[in-house]
Scaffold this motif. Structure first.
Motif, PDB file in Angstrom:
ATOM      1  N   GLY A 259     126.137  67.703  84.358  1.00 44.41           N
ATOM      2  CA  GLY A 259     125.830  68.032  83.038  1.00 44.41           C
ATOM      3  C   GLY A 259     125.109  66.942  82.133  1.00 44.41           C
ATOM      4  O   GLY A 259     124.476  67.441  81.203  1.00 44.41           O
ATOM      5  N   ARG A 260     125.326  65.794  82.566  1.00 40.90           N
ATOM      6  CA  ARG A 260     124.450  64.694  81.742  1.00 40.90           C
ATOM      7  C   ARG A 260     123.518  64.315  82.518  1.00 40.90           C
ATOM      8  O   ARG A 260     123.249  64.322  83.974  1.00 40.90           O
ATOM      9  N   ARG A 261     122.304  63.785  82.183  1.00 39.53           N
ATOM     10  CA  ARG A 261     121.042  63.248  82.737  1.00 39.53           C
ATOM     11  C   ARG A 261     120.533  61.973  82.189  1.00 39.53           C
ATOM     12  O   ARG A 261     120.931  61.595  81.087  1.00 39.53           O
ATOM     13  N   LEU A 262     119.978  61.252  82.899  1.00 39.38           N
ATOM     14  CA  LEU A 262     119.184  60.005  82.684  1.00 39.38           C
ATOM     15  C   LEU A 262     117.884  60.221  82.562  1.00 39.38           C
ATOM     16  O   LEU A 262     117.172  61.197  83.238  1.00 39.38           O
TER      17      LEU A 262
ATOM     18  N   PRO B  16     120.530  63.404  88.474  1.00 34.47           N
ATOM     19  CA  PRO B  16     120.173  63.898  87.279  1.00 34.47           C
ATOM     20  C   PRO B  16     119.442  63.135  86.498  1.00 34.47           C
ATOM     21  O   PRO B  16     119.810  62.542  85.464  1.00 34.47           O
ATOM     22  N   LEU B  17     118.057  62.862  87.022  1.00 40.39           N
ATOM     23  CA  LEU B  17     117.087  61.867  86.319  1.00 40.39           C
ATOM     24  C   LEU B  17     115.916  62.573  85.719  1.00 40.39           C
ATOM     25  O   LEU B  17     115.173  63.414  86.778  1.00 40.39           O
ATOM     26  N   THR B  18     115.570  62.705  84.543  1.00 37.01           N
ATOM     27  CA  THR B  18     114.262  63.313  84.034  1.00 37.01           C
ATOM     28  C   THR B  18     113.166  62.314  83.629  1.00 37.01           C
ATOM     29  O   THR B  18     113.499  61.374  83.132  1.00 37.01           O
ATOM     30  N   LEU B  19     111.931  62.273  84.424  1.00 42.49           N
ATOM     31  CA  LEU B  19     110.944  61.562  83.806  1.00 42.49           C
ATOM     32  C   LEU B  19     110.059  62.071  82.896  1.00 42.49           C
ATOM     33  O   LEU B  19     109.433  63.146  83.294  1.00 42.49           O
TER      34      LEU B  19
ATOM     35  N   ASP C  89     123.303  62.871  77.014  1.00 42.07           N
ATOM     36  CA  ASP C  89     122.267  62.344  78.186  1.00 42.07           C
ATOM     37  C   ASP C  89     122.229  60.939  77.764  1.00 42.07           C
ATOM     38  O   ASP C  89     121.960  60.330  76.309  1.00 42.07           O
ATOM     39  N   VAL C  90     121.741  59.881  78.438  1.00 41.28           N
ATOM     40  CA  VAL C  90     121.293  58.644  78.450  1.00 41.28           C
ATOM     41  C   VAL C  90     119.729  58.491  78.506  1.00 41.28           C
ATOM     42  O   VAL C  90     119.161  58.889  79.675  1.00 41.28           O
ATOM     43  N   THR C  91     119.239  57.853  77.535  1.00 45.34           N
ATOM     44  CA  THR C  91     117.751  57.554  77.476  1.00 45.34           C
ATOM     45  C   THR C  91     117.255  56.276  77.838  1.00 45.34           C
ATOM     46  O   THR C  91     117.975  55.590  77.078  1.00 45.34           O
ATOM     47  N   VAL C  92     116.348  56.010  78.662  1.00 43.88           N
ATOM     48  CA  VAL C  92     115.838  54.717  78.897  1.00 43.88           C
ATOM     49  C   VAL C  92     114.348  54.468  78.494  1.00 43.88           C
ATOM     50  O   VAL C  92     113.550  55.353  79.142  1.00 43.88           O
ATOM     51  N   ASP C  93     114.068  54.087  77.490  1.00 44.43           N
ATOM     52  CA  ASP C  93     112.520  53.730  77.159  1.00 44.43           C
ATOM     53  C   ASP C  93     111.803  52.447  77.880  1.00 44.43           C
ATOM     54  O   ASP C  93     112.403  51.439  77.562  1.00 44.43           O
ATOM     55  N   LEU C  94     110.803  52.866  78.608  1.00 46.88           N
ATOM     56  CA  LEU C  94     110.308  51.771  79.535  1.00 46.88           C
ATOM     57  C   LEU C  94     108.765  51.463  78.985  1.00 46.88           C
ATOM     58  O   LEU C  94     107.957  50.986  79.611  1.00 46.88           O
ATOM     59  N   ASP C  95     108.669  52.164  77.810  1.00 49.42           N
ATOM     60  CA  ASP C  95     107.229  52.207  77.140  1.00 49.42           C
ATOM     61  C   ASP C  95     106.396  50.745  77.349  1.00 49.42           C
ATOM     62  O   ASP C  95     105.287  50.660  77.415  1.00 49.42           O
ATOM     63  N   GLU C  96     107.326  49.903  76.880  1.00 54.81           N
ATOM     64  CA  GLU C  96     107.064  48.468  76.543  1.00 54.81           C
ATOM     65  C   GLU C  96     107.160  47.525  77.729  1.00 54.81           C
ATOM     66  O   GLU C  96     107.202  46.318  77.795  1.00 54.81           O
ATOM     67  N   VAL C  97     107.559  48.083  79.106  1.00 54.79           N
ATOM     68  CA  VAL C  97     107.920  47.476  80.420  1.00 54.79           C
ATOM     69  C   VAL C  97     106.470  47.067  81.024  1.00 54.79           C
ATOM     70  O   VAL C  97     105.771  48.135  81.286  1.00 54.79           O
ATOM     71  N   THR C  98     106.266  45.972  81.289  1.00 54.80           N
ATOM     72  CA  THR C  98     104.918  45.840  82.370  1.00 54.80           C
ATOM     73  C   THR C  98     105.121  45.563  83.524  1.00 54.80           C
ATOM     74  O   THR C  98     104.137  45.622  84.233  1.00 54.80           O
TER      75      THR C  98
END
Length: 115
Positions: free
Chosen positions: A78-81, A105-108, A49-58
């Motif tokens: 079988g893969r998710r973002l 296939p996107l999990t928030l 799976d590919v993870t995108v961390d937006l915690d510091e995005v304003t």
């Protein structure tokens, strides 16, 4: 900490190994959303799976959210973002982009800030 893969006046993008993906800080808009797309495609070589961390995005413009949804739709079965955010507005905008359709296939993962 490793130097960013991408830096401009508004945005910095780092690669992450565990989990495989990207961490962003700053603002994503029309001037740098192509960089986001390019780095997503580069990370796509990972078999997980590919993870995108937006915690510091304003700020994240609507078109950049479409980039995330379109990327998720390109992943092999079988893969998710997996998108991390602390901003409820990002979740609302992603829903408007159609991320919550069953075929995307996107999990928030939303984290509520302590403040």
């Amino acid at each position: 900490m490793h130097p960013p893969l991408y830096t401009d006046a508004l945005l910095r993008i780092w690669g992450t190994a565990d989990p495989p993906g990207l961490r962003l800080a700053g603002q994503v808009d029309l001037t740098n959303q192509a960089a986001l797309a390019g780095h997503l495609l580069a990370v796509d070589r990972a078999p997980a799976d590919v993870t995108v961390d937006l915690d510091e995005v304003t700020f994240l413009n609507f078109a950049s959210l479409h980039v995330l949804v379109a990327f998720a739709e390109l992943l092999e079965p079988g893969r998710r973002l997996i998108v991390h955010t602390r901003t409820g507005a990002v979740a609302q905008m992603l829903r408007a982009c159609g991320w919550d359709r069953p075929e995307v296939p996107l999990t928030l993962l939303e984290e509520i800030p302590d403040d």
